[in-house]
Design a protein around this motif. Structure first.
Motif, PDB file in Angstrom:
ATOM      1  N   LEU A  55       0.832  -1.204   0.000  1.00  0.00           N
ATOM      2  CA  LEU A  55       0.000   0.000   0.000  1.00  0.00           C
ATOM      3  C   LEU A  55       0.872   1.263   0.000  1.00  0.00           C
ATOM      4  CD1 LEU A  55      -3.057   0.504   0.025  1.00  0.00           C
ATOM      5  CD2 LEU A  55      -2.940   0.554   2.510  1.00  0.00           C
ATOM      6  N   PRO A  56       1.471   1.591  -1.141  1.00  0.00           N
ATOM      7  CA  PRO A  56       2.397   2.725  -1.199  1.00  0.00           C
ATOM      8  C   PRO A  56       1.757   4.088  -0.955  1.00  0.00           C
ATOM      9  CG  PRO A  56       2.009   1.827  -3.394  1.00  0.00           C
ATOM     10  CD  PRO A  56       1.366   0.891  -2.413  1.00  0.00           C
ATOM     11  N   GLN A  57       0.446   4.198  -1.073  1.00  0.00           N
ATOM     12  CA  GLN A  57      -0.190   5.480  -0.791  1.00  0.00           C
ATOM     13  C   GLN A  57      -0.359   5.729   0.711  1.00  0.00           C
ATOM     14  OE1 GLN A  57      -1.642   2.819  -2.320  1.00  0.00           O
ATOM     15  NE2 GLN A  57      -3.858   3.055  -2.414  1.00  0.00           N
ATOM     16  N   VAL A  58      -0.135   4.694   1.513  1.00  0.00           N
ATOM     17  CA  VAL A  58      -0.265   4.829   2.965  1.00  0.00           C
ATOM     18  C   VAL A  58       1.081   4.687   3.676  1.00  0.00           C
ATOM     19  CG1 VAL A  58      -1.321   3.818   5.038  1.00  0.00           C
ATOM     20  CG2 VAL A  58      -2.664   4.052   2.943  1.00  0.00           C
ATOM     21  N   PHE A  59       1.981   3.870   3.131  1.00  0.00           N
ATOM     22  CA  PHE A  59       3.263   3.602   3.778  1.00  0.00           C
ATOM     23  C   PHE A  59       4.444   4.003   2.889  1.00  0.00           C
ATOM     24  CE2 PHE A  59       0.262   0.343   5.298  1.00  0.00           C
ATOM     25  CZ  PHE A  59       0.325   0.577   6.660  1.00  0.00           C
ATOM     26  N   VAL A  65       7.423   4.562   7.452  1.00  0.00           N
ATOM     27  CA  VAL A  65       6.876   5.901   7.627  1.00  0.00           C
ATOM     28  C   VAL A  65       5.412   5.801   7.227  1.00  0.00           C
ATOM     29  CG1 VAL A  65       6.917   8.288   6.812  1.00  0.00           C
ATOM     30  CG2 VAL A  65       9.070   7.034   7.087  1.00  0.00           C
ATOM     31  N   VAL A  66       4.525   6.183   8.123  1.00  0.00           N
ATOM     32  CA  VAL A  66       3.098   6.147   7.824  1.00  0.00           C
ATOM     33  C   VAL A  66       2.717   7.492   7.208  1.00  0.00           C
ATOM     34  CG1 VAL A  66       0.774   5.832   8.740  1.00  0.00           C
ATOM     35  CG2 VAL A  66       2.672   4.533   9.703  1.00  0.00           C
ATOM     36  N   LEU A  67       2.307   7.460   5.957  1.00  0.00           N
ATOM     37  CA  LEU A  67       1.932   8.681   5.245  1.00  0.00           C
ATOM     38  C   LEU A  67       0.517   9.119   5.578  1.00  0.00           C
ATOM     39  CD1 LEU A  67       3.330   7.736   1.725  1.00  0.00           C
ATOM     40  CD2 LEU A  67       4.431   9.149   3.481  1.00  0.00           C
ATOM     41  N   ASP A  68      -0.349   8.166   5.892  1.00  0.00           N
ATOM     42  CA  ASP A  68      -1.747   8.451   6.207  1.00  0.00           C
ATOM     43  C   ASP A  68      -2.163   7.567   7.375  1.00  0.00           C
ATOM     44  OD1 ASP A  68      -4.432   9.048   6.280  1.00  0.00           O
ATOM     45  OD2 ASP A  68      -4.867   8.389   4.228  1.00  0.00           O
ATOM     46  N   ALA A  69      -2.085   8.106   8.590  1.00  0.00           N
ATOM     47  CA  ALA A  69      -2.357   7.311   9.791  1.00  0.00           C
ATOM     48  C   ALA A  69      -3.828   6.960   9.950  1.00  0.00           C
ATOM     49  CB  ALA A  69      -1.870   8.045  11.030  1.00  0.00           C
ATOM     50  N   GLU A  70      -4.707   7.694   9.274  1.00  0.00           N
ATOM     51  CA  GLU A  70      -6.146   7.425   9.361  1.00  0.00           C
ATOM     52  C   GLU A  70      -6.735   7.361   7.954  1.00  0.00           C
ATOM     53  OE1 GLU A  70      -8.297   9.674  12.312  1.00  0.00           O
ATOM     54  OE2 GLU A  70      -6.495   9.901  13.522  1.00  0.00           O
ATOM     55  N   PRO A  71      -6.396   6.296   7.215  1.00  0.00           N
ATOM     56  CA  PRO A  71      -6.872   6.181   5.833  1.00  0.00           C
ATOM     57  C   PRO A  71      -8.384   5.941   5.766  1.00  0.00           C
ATOM     58  CG  PRO A  71      -5.815   4.157   6.494  1.00  0.00           C
ATOM     59  CD  PRO A  71      -5.619   5.132   7.616  1.00  0.00           C
ATOM     60  N   SER A  72      -8.940   6.189   4.602  1.00  0.00           N
ATOM     61  CA  SER A  72     -10.376   5.986   4.414  1.00  0.00           C
ATOM     62  C   SER A  72     -10.727   4.507   4.567  1.00  0.00           C
ATOM     63  CB  SER A  72     -10.810   6.490   3.040  1.00  0.00           C
ATOM     64  OG  SER A  72     -10.144   5.777   2.024  1.00  0.00           O
ATOM     65  N   SER A  73     -11.971   4.258   4.906  1.00  0.00           N
ATOM     66  CA  SER A  73     -12.416   2.894   5.194  1.00  0.00           C
ATOM     67  C   SER A  73     -12.315   1.969   3.986  1.00  0.00           C
ATOM     68  CB  SER A  73     -13.839   2.907   5.734  1.00  0.00           C
ATOM     69  OG  SER A  73     -14.713   3.473   4.782  1.00  0.00           O
ATOM     70  N   ASP A  74     -12.333   2.521   2.775  1.00  0.00           N
ATOM     71  CA  ASP A  74     -12.207   1.658   1.596  1.00  0.00           C
ATOM     72  C   ASP A  74     -10.819   1.023   1.482  1.00  0.00           C
ATOM     73  OD1 ASP A  74     -11.436   4.393   0.949  1.00  0.00           O
ATOM     74  OD2 ASP A  74     -11.208   3.718  -1.119  1.00  0.00           O
ATOM     75  N   ALA A  77      -9.300  -0.222   4.148  1.00  0.00           N
ATOM     76  CA  ALA A  77      -9.170  -1.131   5.300  1.00  0.00           C
ATOM     77  C   ALA A  77      -8.666  -2.520   4.931  1.00  0.00           C
ATOM     78  CB  ALA A  77     -10.483  -1.218   6.066  1.00  0.00           C
ATOM     79  N   PRO A  78      -9.199  -3.173   3.895  1.00  0.00           N
ATOM     80  CA  PRO A  78      -8.676  -4.506   3.568  1.00  0.00           C
ATOM     81  C   PRO A  78      -7.178  -4.502   3.225  1.00  0.00           C
ATOM     82  CG  PRO A  78     -10.771  -4.143   2.466  1.00  0.00           C
ATOM     83  CD  PRO A  78     -10.354  -2.829   3.046  1.00  0.00           C
ATOM     84  N   ALA A  79      -6.734  -3.505   2.485  1.00  0.00           N
ATOM     85  CA  ALA A  79      -5.315  -3.431   2.116  1.00  0.00           C
ATOM     86  C   ALA A  79      -4.452  -3.084   3.322  1.00  0.00           C
ATOM     87  CB  ALA A  79      -5.117  -2.414   0.989  1.00  0.00           C
ATOM     88  N   VAL A  80      -4.950  -2.212   4.193  1.00  0.00           N
ATOM     89  CA  VAL A  80      -4.203  -1.876   5.412  1.00  0.00           C
ATOM     90  C   VAL A  80      -4.051  -3.124   6.276  1.00  0.00           C
ATOM     91  CG1 VAL A  80      -4.278  -0.594   7.592  1.00  0.00           C
ATOM     92  CG2 VAL A  80      -4.842   0.563   5.448  1.00  0.00           C
ATOM     93  N   ASN A  81      -5.137  -3.851   6.468  1.00  0.00           N
ATOM     94  CA  ASN A  81      -5.072  -5.074   7.270  1.00  0.00           C
ATOM     95  C   ASN A  81      -4.123  -6.093   6.660  1.00  0.00           C
ATOM     96  OD1 ASN A  81      -6.811  -4.264   9.354  1.00  0.00           O
ATOM     97  ND2 ASN A  81      -8.590  -4.739   8.110  1.00  0.00           N
ATOM     98  N   ARG A  82      -4.086  -6.167   5.351  1.00  0.00           N
ATOM     99  CA  ARG A  82      -3.161  -7.078   4.668  1.00  0.00           C
ATOM    100  C   ARG A  82      -1.718  -6.658   4.930  1.00  0.00           C
ATOM    101  NH1 ARG A  82      -1.898 -11.937   3.188  1.00  0.00           N
ATOM    102  NH2 ARG A  82      -0.886 -12.091   1.190  1.00  0.00           N
ATOM    103  N   ALA A  83      -1.437  -5.358   4.845  1.00  0.00           N
ATOM    104  CA  ALA A  83      -0.088  -4.851   5.108  1.00  0.00           C
ATOM    105  C   ALA A  83       0.345  -5.166   6.538  1.00  0.00           C
ATOM    106  CB  ALA A  83      -0.024  -3.348   4.846  1.00  0.00           C
ATOM    107  N   VAL A  84      -0.582  -5.016   7.488  1.00  0.00           N
ATOM    108  CA  VAL A  84      -0.289  -5.327   8.888  1.00  0.00           C
ATOM    109  C   VAL A  84       0.047  -6.812   9.035  1.00  0.00           C
ATOM    110  CG1 VAL A  84      -1.295  -5.474  11.209  1.00  0.00           C
ATOM    111  CG2 VAL A  84      -1.611  -3.408   9.827  1.00  0.00           C
ATOM    112  N   GLN A  85      -0.722  -7.667   8.377  1.00  0.00           N
ATOM    113  CA  GLN A  85      -0.482  -9.113   8.447  1.00  0.00           C
ATOM    114  C   GLN A  85       0.852  -9.506   7.823  1.00  0.00           C
ATOM    115  OE1 GLN A  85      -3.897 -10.663   6.432  1.00  0.00           O
ATOM    116  NE2 GLN A  85      -5.188 -10.585   8.243  1.00  0.00           N
ATOM    117  N   LEU A  86       1.241  -8.810   6.761  1.00  0.00           N
ATOM    118  CA  LEU A  86       2.470  -9.163   6.047  1.00  0.00           C
ATOM    119  C   LEU A  86       3.746  -8.658   6.730  1.00  0.00           C
ATOM    120  CD1 LEU A  86       1.400  -8.553   2.343  1.00  0.00           C
ATOM    121  CD2 LEU A  86       1.860 -10.752   3.448  1.00  0.00           C
TER     122      LEU A  86
END
Length: 64
Positions: free
Chosen positions: A20-24, A34-43, A45-54
């Motif tokens: 998720l290069p638009q967030v990290f 470096v977190v570029l967007d600490a509170e990304p839009s809810s759409d 969420a699946p990609a953010v959760n995937r990044a956290v898991q990876l």
């Protein structure tokens, strides 16, 4: 959703940036997250959760 990053735990693998290069991004100094967007839009969420898991070091987490 709020992203938390523990830069002391980060090993600079870059999986979050690849997912998720638009967030990290990575620090030019040491390669840590470096977190570029600490509170990304809810759409994102699946990609953010995937990044956290990876994340191999467990440096990323999400608060709902």
């Amino acid at each position: 959703m709020k992203i938390k990053a523990d830069t002391g735990r980060c090993i600079g693998a870059g999986m979050c940036v690849l997912t998720l290069p638009q967030v990290f991004d990575q620090s030019e100094d040491d390669g840590t997250v470096v977190v570029l967007d600490a509170e990304p839009s809810s759409d994102l969420a699946p990609a953010v959760n995937r990044a956290v898991q990876l994340c191999p070091s467990g440096a990323l987490s999400v608060e709902e």
